[in-house]
Write a protein that holds these residues in place. Structure first.
Motif, PDB file in Angstrom:
ATOM      1  N   HIS A 249       0.849  -1.197   0.000  1.00 48.29           N
ATOM      2  CA  HIS A 249       0.000   0.000   0.000  1.00 48.29           C
ATOM      3  C   HIS A 249       0.883   1.244   0.000  1.00 48.29           C
ATOM      4  O   HIS A 249       0.647   2.186  -0.768  1.00 48.29           O
ATOM      5  CB  HIS A 249      -0.912  -0.032   1.217  1.00 48.29           C
ATOM      6  N   ILE A 250       1.927   1.238   0.831  1.00 53.35           N
ATOM      7  CA  ILE A 250       2.852   2.373   0.866  1.00 53.35           C
ATOM      8  C   ILE A 250       3.509   2.551  -0.503  1.00 53.35           C
ATOM      9  O   ILE A 250       3.638   3.667  -0.999  1.00 53.35           O
ATOM     10  CB  ILE A 250       3.909   2.181   1.973  1.00 53.35           C
TER      11      ILE A 250
ATOM     12  N   VAL B  34       1.847   9.087   5.922  1.00 54.74           N
ATOM     13  CA  VAL B  34       1.337   8.794   7.263  1.00 54.74           C
ATOM     14  C   VAL B  34      -0.146   9.139   7.352  1.00 54.74           C
ATOM     15  O   VAL B  34      -0.942   8.344   7.860  1.00 54.74           O
ATOM     16  CB  VAL B  34       2.168   9.541   8.339  1.00 54.74           C
ATOM     17  N   SER B  35      -0.540  10.288   6.848  1.00 54.68           N
ATOM     18  CA  SER B  35      -1.962  10.685   6.878  1.00 54.68           C
ATOM     19  C   SER B  35      -2.828   9.706   6.099  1.00 54.68           C
ATOM     20  O   SER B  35      -3.903   9.309   6.568  1.00 54.68           O
ATOM     21  CB  SER B  35      -2.131  12.095   6.307  1.00 54.68           C
TER      22      SER B  35
ATOM     23  N   VAL C 176      -6.776   4.775   6.820  1.00 53.95           N
ATOM     24  CA  VAL C 176      -7.166   3.400   6.507  1.00 53.95           C
ATOM     25  C   VAL C 176      -6.985   2.465   7.699  1.00 53.95           C
ATOM     26  O   VAL C 176      -7.806   1.589   7.933  1.00 53.95           O
ATOM     27  CB  VAL C 176      -6.335   2.870   5.308  1.00 53.95           C
ATOM     28  N   TYR C 177      -5.905   2.666   8.449  1.00 56.42           N
ATOM     29  CA  TYR C 177      -5.558   1.763   9.549  1.00 56.42           C
ATOM     30  C   TYR C 177      -5.696   2.476  10.891  1.00 56.42           C
ATOM     31  O   TYR C 177      -5.376   3.657  11.004  1.00 56.42           O
ATOM     32  CB  TYR C 177      -4.121   1.255   9.395  1.00 56.42           C
TER      33      TYR C 177
ATOM     34  N   CYS D  71       2.746   5.110  13.631  1.00 51.25           N
ATOM     35  CA  CYS D  71       2.706   5.087  12.176  1.00 51.25           C
ATOM     36  C   CYS D  71       3.960   5.746  11.605  1.00 51.25           C
ATOM     37  O   CYS D  71       4.611   5.190  10.715  1.00 51.25           O
ATOM     38  CB  CYS D  71       1.443   5.789  11.679  1.00 51.25           C
ATOM     39  N   GLU D  72       4.328   6.913  12.137  1.00 50.60           N
ATOM     40  CA  GLU D  72       5.528   7.598  11.664  1.00 50.60           C
ATOM     41  C   GLU D  72       6.765   6.732  11.861  1.00 50.60           C
ATOM     42  O   GLU D  72       7.618   6.653  10.980  1.00 50.60           O
ATOM     43  CB  GLU D  72       5.710   8.933  12.393  1.00 50.60           C
TER      44      GLU D  72
END
Length: 93
Positions: free
Chosen positions: A44-45, A59-60, A65-66, A73-74
């Protein structure tokens, strides 16, 4: 890599063959001949980086989504991007 510049723009380097296998992204780097399993979230990234983007935007997008705390996350994104950078798969713009 605890302190990252979330304003940093990053982009995929070209020359990789990417495919979906059972919901996960796998990639062959033509330059070094290595295979990589990016997994579902890593894939996905990778898709989000199809055009140059900032780490902040990644990150946003992932947080939309998660269910994850921003700091976690960062940290995870920074670790993943560092690995991709060390492998010569992405570049800072």
């Amino acid at each position: 890599m605890s302190m990252i510049d979330t304003k940093q723009t990053i982009a995929q380097l070209k020359g990789n063959i990417v495919s979906d296998m059972g919901g996960e992204k796998v990639m062959l780097c033509i330059k070094n001949g290595k295979y990589y399993n990016l997994g579902a979230i890593g894939g996905h990234i990778w898709e989000l980086m199809s055009e140059p983007t900032t780490i902040e935007q990644l990150v946003s997008d992932l947080m939309s989504v998660y269910a994850v705390e921003r700091s976690d996350c960062e940290e995870q994104v920074a670790s993943f991007l560092k690995h991709l950078m060390n492998e010569g798969l992405i570049e800072a713009c």
